[in-house]
Design a protein around this motif. Structure first.
Motif: not given
Length: 157
Positions: A133-142
């Motif tokens: 909780v609190g983490d920032e996430v980068v989602v890499r897609t096409e």
């Protein structure tokens, strides 16, 4: 091929489908095929043709479910998972625009018909795993990179 993981609830749902197909629907369709076949000319008998086709579909699905269920590995809940995103959890996330989503990370066999379920093999799930909780996430897609913050993590027990 998808990762052969499944939750306990997902396996129970597949087992219920298999039981329904094998014990309820297949016997009913078999009776209809037998009745339609007794009427004579099968080449122009729509009841016979339709139900014979349905019987093949049922048999195909039963074979698939039996084979797939043998290959699946149930991932049980463990108290050590609390506070971290792992398989089977519900995770609430929010993007930079304030859009919130509540998703459950499950196996491939569980996502059909469930809008909030995502496969553990998806880019979103891969990005979220082992985060807190609190983490920032980068989602890499096409389509590009998307940024999300984890707001909550819950497990069904």
């Amino acid at each position: 091929m998808s990762t052969p993981l499944i939750t306990e609830q997902g396996l129970a749902k597949l087992q219920a489908e298999l039981d329904f197909l094998w014990r309820t629907e297949r016997p009913e369709v078999t009776k209809k095929v037998t009745w339609a076949a007794s009427l004579g000319d099968r080449s122009e008998n729509a009841d016979y043709q339709y139900n014979k086709k349905r019987l093949r579909e049922i048999d195909r699905r039963v074979r698939y479910l039996r084979k797939r269920m043998d290959a699946l590995k149930v991932v049980p809940y463990s108290k050590e998972q609390e506070g971290t995103v792992y398989f089977g959890c519900w995770v609430t996330i929010e993007n930079e625009d304030g859009e919130q989503k509540k998703l459950r990370i499950v196996g491939y066999d569980e996502i059909f018909g469930e809008k909030q379920y995502i496969s553990v093999d998806s880019p979103m799930a891969r990005a979220l795993l082992r985060k807190h909780v609190g983490d920032e996430v980068v989602v890499r897609t096409e389509a590009g990179e998307f940024y999300w913050e984890i707001l909550a993590i819950e497990y069904e027990q």
